[in-house]
Design a protein around this motif. Structure first.
Motif, PDB file in Angstrom:
ATOM      1  N   ASP B   7       1.109  -0.702  -0.322  1.00  0.00           N
ATOM      2  CA  ASP B   7       0.271  -0.051   0.056  1.00  0.00           C
ATOM      3  C   ASP B   7       1.371   1.103  -0.296  1.00  0.00           C
ATOM      4  O   ASP B   7       1.796   1.421   1.096  1.00  0.00           O
ATOM      5  CB  ASP B   7      -1.043  -0.226   1.219  1.00  0.00           C
ATOM      6  N   PRO B   8       1.134   2.309  -1.157  1.00  0.00           N
ATOM      7  CA  PRO B   8      -0.194   2.187  -2.189  1.00  0.00           C
ATOM      8  C   PRO B   8       0.168   1.256  -2.985  1.00  0.00           C
ATOM      9  O   PRO B   8       1.656   1.088  -2.990  1.00  0.00           O
ATOM     10  CB  PRO B   8      -0.170   3.189  -2.492  1.00  0.00           C
ATOM     11  N   GLN B   9      -0.982   1.080  -4.010  1.00  0.00           N
ATOM     12  CA  GLN B   9      -0.623   0.237  -5.009  1.00  0.00           C
ATOM     13  C   GLN B   9       0.242   1.388  -6.631  1.00  0.00           C
ATOM     14  O   GLN B   9       1.265   0.693  -6.936  1.00  0.00           O
ATOM     15  CB  GLN B   9      -1.952  -0.343  -5.915  1.00  0.00           C
ATOM     16  N   THR B 106       3.903  -2.311  -5.222  1.00  0.00           N
ATOM     17  CA  THR B 106       3.467  -0.879  -5.347  1.00  0.00           C
ATOM     18  C   THR B 106       4.467  -0.136  -6.123  1.00  0.00           C
ATOM     19  O   THR B 106       6.209  -0.500  -6.524  1.00  0.00           O
ATOM     20  CB  THR B 106       4.111   0.239  -3.619  1.00  0.00           C
TER      21      THR B 106
END
Lengths: 117, 112
Positions: B7-9, B106
């Motif tokens: 997270d985040p992608q 990510t």
């Protein structure tokens, strides 16, 4: 010197064909792996060999048959290719089998991009 | 099943800024590793943190591990355009048969 090398880098073929991907490592490692990376970048283990012996087979269809002639080579043969086989296939190696010692990195080749028409 | 989830992608920052990526996992682990993948290339190992460690540094990289929250973070300080890549966490489960499982990554873009 390339540590883990795969050939070919690109493979474009028709559905139903049979193809092979070769992998060689010159790191002196005992364990080698095949991974499949899909279009969403998810990396999934397929097979692992330790000293030429199959250690992991992650419910991969039996159209996929790995072969390890010696501990420096792990080839992947795929029969009757299907559209869903389109992906990037990565070969990797590590010093030892991670089932015995997981505290070691894996070294990856640059991948084989397989496209099924 | 997927173990690590990053997270985040996707993350886009300016050169010189810090980049933080997080990884959460579900089962008990022996260690957690971070890898980098440049476009069109294989994964490159960055750093490994064992389950009994809380923080580890390597150059501009800082990794933390919180086993109570089953999460890890990767901090890249003073980012450079060359840091543009996808970053994956990989967990080695503990007990019995040990297997390394990768997350979905990510995607970091560092804008010069």
């Amino acid at each position: 010197d390339t540590a883990v090398s795969q050939t070919p880098k690109y493979l474009v073929t028709q559905m139903g064909n049979d193809k092979s991907i070769k992998c060689e490592q010159n790191l002196g490692h005992d364990t080698m792996y095949w991974y499949k990376q899909d279009s969403k970048k998810f990396l999934k283990i397929m097979f692992s060999y330790n000293n030429k012996e199959l250690i992991i087979n992650e419910t991969v269809p039996n159209r996929f048959s790995p072969k390890s002639p010696d501990k420096a080579h792990l080839n992947l043969h795929i029969n009757s290719l299907e559209l869903g086989d389109s992906a990037v296939y990565f070969c990797a190696s590590s010093q030892d089998w991670q089932g015995r010692n997981s505290n070691q990195p894996q070294h990856f080749g640059d991948g084989t991009r397989l496209s099924i028409l | 099943s997927q173990q690590g989830e990053e997270d985040p992608q996707a993350l886009s920052i300016q050169e010189g800024e810090n980049a933080t990526m997080n990884c959460s996992y579900k089962t008990s682990i022996n260690n957690l590793q971070w890898y980098r993948q440049n476009s069109g290339r294989g994964l490159v190992h960055l750093i490994l943190i064992r389950s009994n460690e809380r923080e580890k540094h390597s150059g501009r990289l800082r990794v933390t591990l919180d086993t109570s929250k089953k999460s890890s973070s990767l901090l890249i300080t003073a980012s450079r355009a060359a840091d543009t890549a996808s970053y994956f966490c990989a967990t080695a489960n503990s007990g019995g048969y040990q297997k390394v499982t990768f997350g979905i990554g990510t995607k970091l873009q560092v804008i010069p």
